[in-house]
Design a protein around this motif. Structure first.
Motif, mmCIF file in Angstrom:
data_model
loop_
_atom_site.group_PDB
_atom_site.id
_atom_site.type_symbol
_atom_site.label_atom_id
_atom_site.label_comp_id
_atom_site.label_asym_id
_atom_site.label_seq_id
_atom_site.Cartn_x
_atom_site.Cartn_y
_atom_site.Cartn_z
ATOM 1 N N MET A 1 0.849 -1.198 0.000
ATOM 2 C CA MET A 1 0.000 0.000 0.000
ATOM 3 C C MET A 1 0.882 1.244 0.000
ATOM 4 N N GLN A 2 0.576 2.165 -0.877
ATOM 5 C CA GLN A 2 1.316 3.421 -0.946
ATOM 6 C C GLN A 2 0.372 4.594 -0.732
ATOM 7 N N ASN A 3 0.845 5.568 0.014
ATOM 8 C CA ASN A 3 0.041 6.764 0.224
ATOM 9 C C ASN A 3 0.712 7.960 -0.440
ATOM 10 N N THR A 4 -0.026 8.618 -1.303
ATOM 11 C CA THR A 4 0.431 9.839 -1.946
ATOM 12 C C THR A 4 -0.333 10.997 -1.333
ATOM 13 N N ARG A 5 0.370 11.986 -0.879
ATOM 14 C CA ARG A 5 -0.275 13.135 -0.233
ATOM 15 C C ARG A 5 -0.186 14.348 -1.146
ATOM 16 N N VAL A 6 -1.347 14.935 -1.437
ATOM 17 C CA VAL A 6 -1.402 16.142 -2.267
ATOM 18 C C VAL A 6 -1.969 17.282 -1.429
ATOM 19 N N VAL A 7 -1.155 18.310 -1.254
ATOM 20 C CA VAL A 7 -1.583 19.493 -0.520
ATOM 21 C C VAL A 7 -2.090 20.510 -1.535
ATOM 22 N N LEU A 8 -3.391 20.737 -1.538
ATOM 23 C CA LEU A 8 -3.998 21.707 -2.445
ATOM 24 C C LEU A 8 -3.958 23.087 -1.793
ATOM 25 N N LEU A 9 -3.450 24.051 -2.512
ATOM 26 C CA LEU A 9 -3.332 25.410 -1.987
ATOM 27 C C LEU A 9 -3.896 26.383 -3.012
ATOM 28 N N ARG A 10 -4.883 27.165 -2.586
ATOM 29 C CA ARG A 10 -5.451 28.164 -3.488
ATOM 30 C C ARG A 10 -4.567 29.405 -3.492
ATOM 31 N N HIS A 11 -4.507 30.073 -4.635
ATOM 32 C CA HIS A 11 -3.758 31.323 -4.731
ATOM 33 C C HIS A 11 -4.368 32.393 -3.828
ATOM 34 N N GLY A 12 -3.640 33.466 -3.616
ATOM 35 C CA GLY A 12 -4.128 34.569 -2.802
ATOM 36 C C GLY A 12 -4.987 35.545 -3.593
ATOM 37 N N ALA A 13 -5.432 36.600 -2.923
ATOM 38 C CA ALA A 13 -6.231 37.639 -3.564
ATOM 39 C C ALA A 13 -5.443 38.269 -4.714
ATOM 40 N N CYS A 14 -6.185 38.710 -5.727
ATOM 41 C CA CYS A 14 -5.545 39.181 -6.959
ATOM 42 C C CYS A 14 -5.831 40.642 -7.243
ATOM 43 N N GLU A 15 -5.037 41.196 -8.119
ATOM 44 C CA GLU A 15 -5.300 42.531 -8.632
ATOM 45 C C GLU A 15 -6.550 42.502 -9.509
ATOM 46 N N GLY A 16 -7.231 43.623 -9.590
ATOM 47 C CA GLY A 16 -8.389 43.694 -10.483
ATOM 48 C C GLY A 16 -9.727 43.709 -9.785
ATOM 49 N N GLY A 17 -9.733 43.515 -8.476
ATOM 50 C CA GLY A 17 -10.997 43.605 -7.757
ATOM 51 C C GLY A 17 -11.873 42.372 -7.873
ATOM 52 N N ASN A 18 -13.161 42.576 -7.655
ATOM 53 C CA ASN A 18 -14.129 41.478 -7.581
ATOM 54 C C ASN A 18 -14.624 41.101 -8.977
ATOM 55 N N ILE A 19 -13.769 40.386 -9.696
ATOM 56 C CA ILE A 19 -14.110 39.980 -11.062
ATOM 57 C C ILE A 19 -14.113 38.458 -11.177
ATOM 58 N N LEU A 20 -14.726 37.984 -12.237
ATOM 59 C CA LEU A 20 -14.702 36.556 -12.551
ATOM 60 C C LEU A 20 -13.433 36.310 -13.365
ATOM 61 N N ARG A 21 -12.444 35.664 -12.757
ATOM 62 C CA ARG A 21 -11.141 35.597 -13.394
ATOM 63 C C ARG A 21 -11.021 34.466 -14.421
ATOM 64 N N GLY A 22 -11.267 33.260 -14.031
ATOM 65 C CA GLY A 22 -11.087 32.179 -14.981
ATOM 66 C C GLY A 22 -9.691 32.173 -15.552
ATOM 67 N N HIS A 23 -9.573 32.373 -16.867
ATOM 68 C CA HIS A 23 -8.275 32.390 -17.526
ATOM 69 C C HIS A 23 -7.662 33.790 -17.580
ATOM 70 N N ARG A 24 -8.340 34.795 -17.048
ATOM 71 C CA ARG A 24 -7.755 36.141 -17.027
ATOM 72 C C ARG A 24 -6.477 36.104 -16.189
ATOM 73 N N ASP A 25 -5.363 36.484 -16.806
ATOM 74 C CA ASP A 25 -4.063 36.310 -16.161
ATOM 75 C C ASP A 25 -3.664 37.577 -15.424
ATOM 76 N N VAL A 26 -3.762 37.535 -14.114
ATOM 77 C CA VAL A 26 -3.460 38.701 -13.286
ATOM 78 C C VAL A 26 -2.504 38.298 -12.167
#
Length: 211
Positions: free
Chosen positions: A1-26
């Motif tokens: 048995m092998q255990n792989t650990r993945v730590v998911l980390l969301r990015h921080g707040a971005c420039e541009g304010g309260n927008i729907l970012r998706g692929h918008r690169d900021v």
């Protein structure tokens, strides 16, 4: 048995304010940089990660969008950890809605937005990516990541939508709209997924936060 650990980390707040970012690169805002700085510091002090040669992780993986890739690469270089960008872990492409403020979107497309959040598998943003295609690309990249790095500790710096899908996946939930519309996932949030592999099947467990 092998255990792989993945730590998911969301990015921080971005420039541009309260927008729907998706692929918008900021870039990250100053506040966003501070949020990730604190998240990385907490990660270093926790017992969640312990890789080979006393490293905090064996690999850092990042979405190529600037709000993820810039801090992820800097962290990996600082602690001498292998680093790779993986485009499949980018946020969903919201098409014509990408980059617009939520206020503007609800003023101009309120009915369509409500329908989308209620059932994103049946409704797609204009010129955008279908939810099924989004989830399929994440699933393919996830499986490849786990197969290539069995038994390792991986930090994945990515986006809220990607994390929500992987959290739903670990809980065995399919087409659960509330995961995307009702689950609040703050900037720089950390979630850990353990993948136990017995050679025949993978068993995923979700851990909220760090030990």
């Amino acid at each position: 048995m092998q255990n792989t650990r993945v730590v998911l980390l969301r990015h921080g707040a971005c420039e541009g304010g309260n927008i729907l970012r998706g692929h918008r690169d900021v870039m990250l805002s100053f506040a966003g940089k501070e949020q990730l700085k604190l998240a990385f510091s907490t990660l270093l002090e926790s017992k969640t990660c312990l890789a080979a040669q006393n490293k905090i992780a064996d690999l850092v993986v990042s979405s190529p969008l600037l709000r993820c890739a810039v801090p992820a690469k800097a962290f990996a270089e600082q602690y001498d950890i292998d680093f790779v960008e993986q485009s499949a872990f980018m946020e969903l492409n919201f098409g014509a809605w990408d980059g617009h403020s939520f206020t503007t979107l609800y003023q101009q497309h309120g009915t369509e937005l409500d329908a989308y959040w209620a059932d994103p598998w049946r409704h797609t943003p204009p010129s955008g990516e279908t939810m099924q295609a989004f989830e399929d690309r994440i699933d393919t990249a996830w499986q490849s990541l786990i197969e290539q790095h069995r038994g390792k500790v991986i930090i994945l710096l990515t986006h809220g939508g990607v994390m929500r899908h992987l959290m739903a996946k670990s809980l065995g939930l399919k087409q659960c709209a509330g995961i995307y519309s009702a689950l609040k996932l703050p900037y720089a949030a950390t979630v850990v997924i353990d993948v136990l592999d017995d050679g025949q099947q993978q068993y995923l467990s979700l851990n909220w936060g760090l030990e």
